[in-house]
Design an enzyme around this catalytic site. Sequence first.
Site, PDB file in Angstrom:
ATOM      1  N   TYR A 128      37.156  39.451  37.700  1.00 27.44           N
ATOM      2  CA  TYR A 128      36.352  39.329  38.929  1.00 27.44           C
ATOM      3  C   TYR A 128      35.414  40.527  39.001  1.00 27.44           C
ATOM      4  O   TYR A 128      35.873  41.671  38.871  1.00 27.44           O
ATOM      5  CB  TYR A 128      37.276  39.296  40.143  1.00 27.44           C
ATOM      6  CG  TYR A 128      36.580  39.232  41.483  1.00 27.44           C
ATOM      7  CD1 TYR A 128      36.623  40.316  42.374  1.00 27.44           C
ATOM      8  CD2 TYR A 128      35.883  38.092  41.885  1.00 27.44           C
ATOM      9  CE1 TYR A 128      36.000  40.260  43.612  1.00 27.44           C
ATOM     10  CE2 TYR A 128      35.257  38.027  43.131  1.00 27.44           C
ATOM     11  CZ  TYR A 128      35.318  39.117  43.990  1.00 27.44           C
ATOM     12  OH  TYR A 128      34.693  39.065  45.216  1.00 27.44           O
ATOM     13  N   ASP A 223      33.876  47.254  33.971  1.00 30.02           N
ATOM     14  CA  ASP A 223      33.934  47.179  35.429  1.00 30.02           C
ATOM     15  C   ASP A 223      35.203  47.926  35.861  1.00 30.02           C
ATOM     16  O   ASP A 223      36.300  47.372  35.814  1.00 30.02           O
ATOM     17  CB  ASP A 223      33.960  45.715  35.887  1.00 30.02           C
ATOM     18  CG  ASP A 223      34.087  45.621  37.401  1.00 30.02           C
ATOM     19  OD1 ASP A 223      34.030  44.494  37.928  1.00 30.02           O
ATOM     20  OD2 ASP A 223      34.268  46.667  38.060  1.00 30.02           O
ATOM     21  N   LYS A 251      35.621  51.483  45.463  1.00 30.18           N
ATOM     22  CA  LYS A 251      36.964  51.748  46.016  1.00 30.18           C
ATOM     23  C   LYS A 251      37.304  53.240  46.095  1.00 30.18           C
ATOM     24  O   LYS A 251      36.893  53.943  47.020  1.00 30.18           O
ATOM     25  CB  LYS A 251      38.018  50.979  45.200  1.00 30.18           C
ATOM     26  CG  LYS A 251      37.814  49.445  45.264  1.00 30.18           C
ATOM     27  CD  LYS A 251      38.801  48.697  44.393  1.00 30.18           C
ATOM     28  CE  LYS A 251      38.456  47.228  44.276  1.00 30.18           C
ATOM     29  NZ  LYS A 251      38.966  46.407  45.375  1.00 30.18           N
TER      30      LYS A 251
HETATM   31  P1  KE4 Z   1      33.796  44.694  46.378  1.00 32.23           P
HETATM   32  O1  KE4 Z   1      32.455  44.001  46.510  1.00 32.23           O
HETATM   33  O2  KE4 Z   1      34.917  43.855  46.973  1.00 32.23           O
HETATM   34  O3  KE4 Z   1      33.784  46.136  46.892  1.00 32.23           O
HETATM   35  O4  KE4 Z   1      34.119  44.851  44.821  1.00 32.23           O
HETATM   36  C1  KE4 Z   1      34.122  43.712  44.000  1.00 32.23           C
HETATM   37  C2  KE4 Z   1      34.967  43.985  42.779  1.00 32.23           C
HETATM   38  C3  KE4 Z   1      34.348  44.193  41.566  1.00 32.23           C
HETATM   39  N1  KE4 Z   1      35.064  44.460  40.441  1.00 32.23           N
HETATM   40  C4  KE4 Z   1      36.422  44.539  40.476  1.00 32.23           C
HETATM   41  C5  KE4 Z   1      37.172  44.825  39.221  1.00 32.23           C
HETATM   42  C6  KE4 Z   1      37.113  44.329  41.697  1.00 32.23           C
HETATM   43  O5  KE4 Z   1      38.462  44.407  41.724  1.00 32.23           O
HETATM   44  C7  KE4 Z   1      36.382  44.051  42.873  1.00 32.23           C
HETATM   45  C8  KE4 Z   1      37.053  43.791  44.203  1.00 32.23           C
HETATM   46  N2  KE4 Z   1      38.460  43.605  44.170  1.00 32.23           N
HETATM   47  C9  KE4 Z   1      39.037  42.741  45.187  1.00 32.23           C
HETATM   48  C10 KE4 Z   1      40.552  42.779  44.978  1.00 32.23           C
HETATM   49  N3  KE4 Z   1      40.944  41.784  44.049  1.00 32.23           N
HETATM   50  C11 KE4 Z   1      38.639  43.119  46.580  1.00 32.23           C
HETATM   51  C12 KE4 Z   1      39.488  42.507  47.673  1.00 32.23           C
HETATM   52  C13 KE4 Z   1      38.752  41.464  48.456  1.00 32.23           C
HETATM   53  O6  KE4 Z   1      37.948  40.721  47.861  1.00 32.23           O
HETATM   54  O7  KE4 Z   1      39.009  41.409  49.686  1.00 32.23           O
END
Ligand code: KE4
Length: 412
Positions: A128, A223, A251
């Site tokens: 993701y 990533d 994060k």
């Molecule tokens: P954000 O746009 O959510 O800050 O980051 C996206 C993203 C990009 N790359 C990786 C490897 C990530 O884990 C994430 C976001 N992770 C999720 C948890 N699986 C965020 C939680 C959510 O979507 O509420």
Amino acid sequence: MPGGVSSPVRAFRSVGGQPIVFDRVKGAYAWDVDGNRFIDYIGSWGPAICGHAHPEVIAALQDALEKGTSFGAPSELENQLAEMVIDAVPSVEMVRFVNSGTEACMSVLRLMRAFTGRDKLIKFEGCYHGHADMFLVKAGSGVATLGLPDSPGVPRSTTSNTLTAPYNDLEAVKELFAENPDAISGVILEPVVGNAGFMTPEPGFLEGLRELTREHGALLVFDEVMSGFRISYGGAQARFGVTPDLTTMGKVIGGGLPVGAYGGRAEIMEMVAPAGPMYQAGTLSGNPLAMTAGIKTLELLKQEGTYERLESTTERLINGILEAAKAAEVPITGNSIGAMFGFFLCEGPVRNFEDAKATDTELFGKLHRAMLERGIYLAPSAFEAGFTSLAHSEADIETTLKAFRESFAAVA
Ligand code: KE4
């Protein structure tokens, strides 16, 4: 609000029951609006690695607040955090701050394409990279959790350049390069996967991707939005000794405030406006509060012994979980690295997303609820990872493992 939440995975759709509404968090704990306390293994999905609301982070933010919340102009703070990131992450010679991991990944894709002049990209099933259209192909996290066939509203034209391969499958990547000569801008992956459940790279996989991308004049992009500063202070790339061309982060580097970042070789980053022609911008990018929280968080993480402590806490936890499941004869496979862990309720091994789908999601839902009843807050999806922090004490781990023993016995 759609689903009553601001982000889908929080709605508990795949584990059943009503989501817990938080009132406050501190250290390893979260309290709901009824005053119930939980030991929290999500930690806001990564940022709370020093423990929620760390007193030194809060104090630094209080000082920063006195000086305003947003400048919309250069500040020393963003330069300070940039230097800390550059010093810590092997691939990063230059960095640009944005406001989320999604923004970091969509910007890095534009940069990959701008630098190589090629349109296609390779991602891996189950990984993701945020919710930008181009990445919503066989994505993990909430897309997998909700069992969505990716997403409506994403035009075929947008994802026709997105090629996918199974994680840990170098042969599949080789074939994609052979089928698309001189057309692939790069390969993007979670070097340690936290969005398909928890999966680690097999020996040689990362090194193989490094070689393949070099051979084909394509870029290698890690990533590390989730793994950054969590697998080690230099991220998965430092831990595994494989240096990509570009890295995305988020994060942890915002210490709980909205932040994302992308960075890498100066030669590539020089293309980003206004240094170069590739446009990317943001009103709140580099804002003083997120920078302050990020600086203080990295200062805390940089201290001697931090990652040894995180590693041993997390190993104790996952080993105890595996033992508890085995004692109840519940099929399980899982492991941990740094301050990330995960398990699948199936025999395993889980090498890729296809394997991960064998996990018993219904049994996971029952386990999740049984653990909630015992005051333990796990990610509400079989396709997410677990997060520990410097605040999780030995007693917290013991309490958690007791709850797992009782819960596995109850759901077996
Ligand atoms: P954000 O746009 O959510 O800050 O980051 C996206 C993203 C990009 N790359 C990786 C490897 C990530 O884990 C994430 C976001 N992770 C999720 C948890 N699986 C965020 C939680 C959510 O979507 O509420």
